[in-house]
Design a protein around this motif. Structure first.
Motif, PDB file in Angstrom:
ATOM      1  N   ALA A   1       0.834  -1.211   0.000  1.00 50.31           N
ATOM      2  CA  ALA A   1       0.000   0.000   0.000  1.00 50.31           C
ATOM      3  C   ALA A   1       0.863   1.253   0.000  1.00 50.31           C
ATOM      4  O   ALA A   1       0.566   2.228  -0.707  1.00 50.31           O
ATOM      5  N   VAL A   2       1.948   1.243   0.783  1.00 50.75           N
ATOM      6  CA  VAL A   2       2.847   2.406   0.822  1.00 50.75           C
ATOM      7  C   VAL A   2       3.487   2.622  -0.539  1.00 50.75           C
ATOM      8  O   VAL A   2       3.539   3.755  -1.042  1.00 50.75           O
ATOM      9  N   TYR A   3       3.958   1.543  -1.157  1.00 50.59           N
ATOM     10  CA  TYR A   3       4.561   1.683  -2.491  1.00 50.59           C
ATOM     11  C   TYR A   3       3.522   2.168  -3.499  1.00 50.59           C
ATOM     12  O   TYR A   3       3.827   2.989  -4.374  1.00 50.59           O
ATOM     13  N   GLY A   4       2.289   1.695  -3.379  1.00 50.55           N
ATOM     14  CA  GLY A   4       1.231   2.149  -4.271  1.00 50.55           C
ATOM     15  C   GLY A   4       0.996   3.647  -4.152  1.00 50.55           C
ATOM     16  O   GLY A   4       0.776   4.334  -5.156  1.00 50.55           O
ATOM     17  N   LEU A   5       1.055   4.168  -2.938  1.00 50.27           N
ATOM     18  CA  LEU A   5       0.882   5.610  -2.733  1.00 50.27           C
ATOM     19  C   LEU A   5       2.068   6.395  -3.291  1.00 50.27           C
ATOM     20  O   LEU A   5       1.905   7.503  -3.811  1.00 50.27           O
ATOM     21  N   ILE A   6       3.271   5.817  -3.201  1.00 50.03           N
ATOM     22  CA  ILE A   6       4.440   6.466  -3.791  1.00 50.03           C
ATOM     23  C   ILE A   6       4.277   6.554  -5.308  1.00 50.03           C
ATOM     24  O   ILE A   6       4.545   7.596  -5.923  1.00 50.03           O
ATOM     25  N   VAL A   7       3.830   5.460  -5.925  1.00 50.98           N
ATOM     26  CA  VAL A   7       3.589   5.454  -7.377  1.00 50.98           C
ATOM     27  C   VAL A   7       2.502   6.473  -7.730  1.00 50.98           C
ATOM     28  O   VAL A   7       2.593   7.170  -8.745  1.00 50.98           O
ATOM     29  N   SER A   8       1.481   6.566  -6.887  1.00 52.02           N
ATOM     30  CA  SER A   8       0.405   7.534  -7.124  1.00 52.02           C
ATOM     31  C   SER A   8       0.940   8.959  -7.117  1.00 52.02           C
ATOM     32  O   SER A   8       0.538   9.791  -7.941  1.00 52.02           O
ATOM     33  N   PHE A   9       1.833   9.247  -6.166  1.00 56.01           N
ATOM     34  CA  PHE A   9       2.427  10.583  -6.110  1.00 56.01           C
ATOM     35  C   PHE A   9       3.217  10.881  -7.394  1.00 56.01           C
ATOM     36  O   PHE A   9       3.106  11.974  -7.958  1.00 56.01           O
ATOM     37  N   ILE A  10       3.990   9.905  -7.836  1.00 54.20           N
ATOM     38  CA  ILE A  10       4.747  10.090  -9.078  1.00 54.20           C
ATOM     39  C   ILE A  10       3.787  10.314 -10.238  1.00 54.20           C
ATOM     40  O   ILE A  10       3.992  11.188 -11.092  1.00 54.20           O
ATOM     41  N   SER A  11       2.710   9.535 -10.273  1.00 54.45           N
ATOM     42  CA  SER A  11       1.714   9.661 -11.339  1.00 54.45           C
ATOM     43  C   SER A  11       1.073  11.038 -11.340  1.00 54.45           C
ATOM     44  O   SER A  11       0.787  11.604 -12.400  1.00 54.45           O
ATOM     45  N   SER A  12       0.857  11.607 -10.136  1.00 52.82           N
ATOM     46  CA  SER A  12       0.208  12.916 -10.045  1.00 52.82           C
ATOM     47  C   SER A  12       1.097  14.033 -10.575  1.00 52.82           C
ATOM     48  O   SER A  12       0.612  15.139 -10.836  1.00 52.82           O
ATOM     49  N   ARG A  13       2.391  13.753 -10.725  1.00 53.35           N
ATOM     50  CA  ARG A  13       3.335  14.761 -11.195  1.00 53.35           C
ATOM     51  C   ARG A  13       3.773  14.533 -12.640  1.00 53.35           C
ATOM     52  O   ARG A  13       4.538  15.337 -13.187  1.00 53.35           O
ATOM     53  N   MET A  14       3.303  13.464 -13.234  1.00 52.63           N
ATOM     54  CA  MET A  14       3.759  13.101 -14.581  1.00 52.63           C
ATOM     55  C   MET A  14       2.612  13.221 -15.584  1.00 52.63           C
ATOM     56  O   MET A  14       1.439  13.188 -15.225  1.00 52.63           O
ATOM     57  N   LYS A  15       2.983  13.360 -16.860  1.00 54.94           N
ATOM     58  CA  LYS A  15       1.997  13.370 -17.935  1.00 54.94           C
ATOM     59  C   LYS A  15       2.093  12.111 -18.797  1.00 54.94           C
ATOM     60  O   LYS A  15       1.470  12.043 -19.855  1.00 54.94           O
ATOM     61  N   SER A  16       2.856  11.161 -18.351  1.00 55.54           N
ATOM     62  CA  SER A  16       3.048   9.940 -19.112  1.00 55.54           C
ATOM     63  C   SER A  16       2.899   8.724 -18.203  1.00 55.54           C
ATOM     64  O   SER A  16       3.545   8.637 -17.159  1.00 55.54           O
ATOM     65  N   GLN A  17       2.044   7.805 -18.622  1.00 55.48           N
ATOM     66  CA  GLN A  17       1.856   6.575 -17.871  1.00 55.48           C
ATOM     67  C   GLN A  17       3.144   5.759 -17.836  1.00 55.48           C
ATOM     68  O   GLN A  17       3.549   5.256 -16.789  1.00 55.48           O
ATOM     69  N   MET A  18       3.801   5.627 -18.983  1.00 56.59           N
ATOM     70  CA  MET A  18       5.030   4.848 -19.040  1.00 56.59           C
ATOM     71  C   MET A  18       6.150   5.545 -18.280  1.00 56.59           C
ATOM     72  O   MET A  18       7.005   4.900 -17.680  1.00 56.59           O
ATOM     73  N   GLY A  19       6.147   6.875 -18.318  1.00 55.14           N
ATOM     74  CA  GLY A  19       7.145   7.604 -17.536  1.00 55.14           C
ATOM     75  C   GLY A  19       6.977   7.354 -16.052  1.00 55.14           C
ATOM     76  O   GLY A  19       7.962   7.187 -15.315  1.00 55.14           O
ATOM     77  N   THR A  20       5.738   7.341 -15.598  1.00 54.74           N
ATOM     78  CA  THR A  20       5.460   7.049 -14.187  1.00 54.74           C
ATOM     79  C   THR A  20       5.936   5.656 -13.821  1.00 54.74           C
ATOM     80  O   THR A  20       6.593   5.458 -12.792  1.00 54.74           O
ATOM     81  N   ALA A  21       5.592   4.677 -14.656  1.00 56.51           N
ATOM     82  CA  ALA A  21       6.015   3.299 -14.390  1.00 56.51           C
ATOM     83  C   ALA A  21       7.531   3.192 -14.397  1.00 56.51           C
ATOM     84  O   ALA A  21       8.122   2.506 -13.550  1.00 56.51           O
ATOM     85  N   GLY A  22       8.174   3.891 -15.335  1.00 57.85           N
ATOM     86  CA  GLY A  22       9.625   3.838 -15.427  1.00 57.85           C
ATOM     87  C   GLY A  22      10.310   4.386 -14.192  1.00 57.85           C
ATOM     88  O   GLY A  22      11.221   3.760 -13.637  1.00 57.85           O
ATOM     89  N   ILE A  23       9.869   5.549 -13.725  1.00 61.03           N
ATOM     90  CA  ILE A  23      10.461   6.151 -12.524  1.00 61.03           C
ATOM     91  C   ILE A  23      10.194   5.270 -11.300  1.00 61.03           C
ATOM     92  O   ILE A  23      11.067   5.093 -10.442  1.00 61.03           O
ATOM     93  N   SER A  24       8.997   4.716 -11.229  1.00 57.16           N
ATOM     94  CA  SER A  24       8.654   3.841 -10.099  1.00 57.16           C
ATOM     95  C   SER A  24       9.549   2.605 -10.071  1.00 57.16           C
ATOM     96  O   SER A  24       9.995   2.170  -9.001  1.00 57.16           O
ATOM     97  N   LEU A  25       9.819   2.043 -11.248  1.00 55.45           N
ATOM     98  CA  LEU A  25      10.683   0.866 -11.317  1.00 55.45           C
ATOM     99  C   LEU A  25      12.133   1.221 -11.014  1.00 55.45           C
ATOM    100  O   LEU A  25      12.851   0.446 -10.373  1.00 55.45           O
ATOM    101  N   VAL A  26      12.573   2.385 -11.486  1.00 57.20           N
ATOM    102  CA  VAL A  26      13.936   2.835 -11.168  1.00 57.20           C
ATOM    103  C   VAL A  26      14.096   2.964  -9.659  1.00 57.20           C
ATOM    104  O   VAL A  26      15.096   2.517  -9.074  1.00 57.20           O
TER     105      VAL A  26
END
Length: 217
Positions: free
Chosen positions: A111-136
């Motif tokens: 759940a904590v990691y999911g919220l971190i990904v959500s925060f990244i998603s809220s700052r990005m305009k690209s779905q793949m960019g969000t996934a990429g940063i989250s994986l990095v």
């Protein structure tokens, strides 16, 4: 390697805000009659539900395909100190209680990691960019955990609460590790809950603040 279950979680959660930002629909949605807070709250609840489902499926698959074909329930009521890995554990758990605590812990960290990904998603305009940063972010934690002790001495607190270590049940529940916080000794599990909860709270705060700045009157 159970933290690897966060890989599909990153792709599932990545679109939660990023897709709307990329299309410009977020301004329209956030200014609807339902209100910004309600919509963002529902999105965050959906993230928590999604992370819980993904982790639960992982736990079920591990039990059905990893344990049942090769294991048995013999010793399920034994104290965990009888297991070498948990010989120094501060918890007076039975084996089955440790299994339940471990499952709950993995759901919490997911759940904590999911919220971190959500925060990244809220700052990005690209779905793949969000996934990429989250994986990095995820695999940087793994890379740091693989380094030698000499390299890690200066950043040991960071490693203790990194995703590669804090998701591992044996790291959290096996050793009697204490942290000195302003002269008070605090156990690793308590500190881990505090640190992860703080990270989750900061992520939620950042999401609400970011979405408020994009609301159309």
């Amino acid at each position: 390697m159970q933290f690897l279950l966060f890989v599909p979680l990153a792709f599932i959660i990545a679109p939660v805000f990023a897709v709307e930002r990329s299309s410009g629909m977020d301004n329209l949605i956030l200014s609807s009659r339902h209100g910004r807070k309600k919509i963002v709250t529902v999105k965050l609840l959906s993230v928590l539900v999604a992370s819980t489902i993904v982790v639960t499926l992982y736990l079920a698959a591990t039990f059905l395909f990893g344990f049942l074909p090769h294991g048995s329930l013999h010793g399920w009521n034994a104290a965990i100190q009888s297991i070498p890995t948990y010989a120094r554990s501060m918890f007076q758990f039975k084996a089955w209680q440790l299994a339940l605590a471990g499952a709950a812990w993995l759901i919490f960290t997911g759940a904590v990691y999911g919220l971190i990904v959500s925060f990244i998603s809220s700052r990005m305009k690209s779905q793949m960019g969000t996934a990429g940063i989250s994986l990095v972010l995820l695999f940087v934690n793994v890379g740091l955990a693989a380094m030698g002790d000499t390299v890690l001495q200066g950043i040991q607190p960071l490693m203790d609460f990194g995703l590669a270590n804090v998701t591992l049940i044996k790291e959290v529940f096996s050793a009697h590790k204490l942290f000195d916080v302003f002269g008070v000794s605090i156990s690793y599990p308590v500190m881990a809950v505090f640190v992860l909860t703080s990270i989750a709270a900061l992520a939620i705060f950042g999401i609400y603040q970011g979405q408020r700045s994009r609301t159309v009157a």
